[in-house]
Design an enzyme around this catalytic site. Structure first.
Site, short mmCIF file in Angstrom:
data_model
loop_
_atom_site.label_atom_id
_atom_site.label_comp_id
_atom_site.label_asym_id
_atom_site.label_seq_id
_atom_site.Cartn_x
_atom_site.Cartn_y
_atom_site.Cartn_z
CB SER A 160 -0.90 0.02 1.23
OG SER A 160 -1.49 1.30 1.34
CD GLU A 215 -9.19 3.20 -4.21
OE1 GLU A 215 -8.31 3.97 -3.77
OE2 GLU A 215 -9.45 2.10 -3.73
CD1 TRP A 217 -10.50 7.66 -1.55
CD2 TRP A 217 -12.11 7.07 -2.98
NE1 TRP A 217 -10.57 6.29 -1.56
CE2 TRP A 217 -11.55 5.90 -2.43
CE3 TRP A 217 -13.16 6.94 -3.91
CZ2 TRP A 217 -11.98 4.62 -2.77
CZ3 TRP A 217 -13.59 5.66 -4.25
CH2 TRP A 217 -13.01 4.52 -3.68
ZN LIG Z 1 -6.30 5.41 -0.42
#
Ligand SMILES: [Zn+2]
Length: 289
Positions: A160, A215, A217
């Protein structure tokens, strides 16, 4: 008889077309996010940002060891690290982070000024405030999220980019997640963030490359001019980094860009020299002429 049937068929077809047009018009009137997506995707067709190859003969190059960059007037940061399930963060990776303006949000130091400028632009252009919902996460926090949410929506620790502090999940009052696109702030961020050093890291129709659904955001700092090129070319960060040939030099908008490997790199002369690891065993050099 055949003529009558044909006439009936034509009427039914016309009715269907009209019905589809009315449904589309109603949907468009009620869904600003859909209107934005259609307008934005069509607009992209006419946009491009071409990297021009530069011969090293035309550059004033200086060889530098990575551990001597700062002594040689270069900024060493983490802005261009490619992090995904194929390029995990190294064991013991430490993000260079700082709290953003007493907001409680911890982000990568190299993104602080750019986020401030983006927030100001959002406020000036839309009258709305841009907030950070999630930014830097430790490996342990990422593991907790994976345990809670499962692998459909959460990434494994090490894969991530939230662990770098370069990725920010943003929102505005009343609009978060996919709903962010229904707000003026969300639309501004999605169409203009490239000018401020950020990219939409997981764009629409790019799941095949990123492995992640759209995504709107989740913004990612990569810095200028990379953000501008990636946005205008409608690329993913993966495609951009892989497109930079090792050892070559490129020019774009007053910058020289080069991706190199090894501990001794060649840096062109310029007013602002930045080097970042690419998390794939190389370095990306960005020099403002
Ligand atoms: Zn994120």
């Amino acid at each position: 008889m055949i003529f009558k049937r044909k006439k009936l068929f034509c009427r039914a077809l016309l009715l269907l077309v009209l019905l589809a047009a009315v449904t589309a018009a109603v949907l468009f009137a009620l869904r600003p996010d859909l209107r934005f997506i259609v307008k934005h995707e069509f607009g992209r067709l006419s946009e491009s940002a071409e990297l021009i190859r530069v011969s090293e003969k035309n550059l004033n190059l200086e060889s530098m060891y990575i551990d001597e960059l700062e002594q040689n007037g270069c900024i060493l940061n983490q802005s261009l690290m490619l992090v995904n399930s194929d390029n995990l963060l190294p064991e013991g990776f430490s993000a260079d982070t700082q709290e953003y303006k007493s907001s409680g949000a911890v982000i990568n130091r190299c993104a602080l000024n750019a986020f401030e400028k983006l927030s100001e632009a959002v406020r000036d252009e839309t009258g709305q405030n841009l907030y950070i919902m999630s930014s830097f996460r430790t490996a342990a926090e990422q593991e907790d999220i994976l345990a809670q949410e499962g692998s459909d929506t959460a990434m494994a620790a090490g894969s991530s980019e939230h662990q770098t502090g370069l990725a920010l999940d943003v929102y505005t009052d009343g609009f978060a997640g996919m709903g962010f696109l229904k707000s003026d702030a969300g639309q501004f961020v999605n169409s203009e963030c490239g000018e401020y050093g950020f990219i939409i890291r997981y764009p629409l129709f790019k799941k095949k490359v990123t492995g992640i659904e759209y995504e709107p955001w989740h913004i990612r700092y990569v810095g200028l001019p990379h953000s501008e090129i990636i946005s205008l070319e409608h690329e993913t960060f993966e495609e951009y980094v892989e497109g930079l040939e090792i050892g070559k030099f490129y020019e774009y908008g007053g910058y020289i860009i080069s991706r190199q490997q090894g501990e001794l790199i060649r840096v062109p002369d310029g007013s602002e020299k930045t080097v970042s690891g690419d998390n794939c065993g190389g370095w990306i050099i960005t020099v403002k002429k």
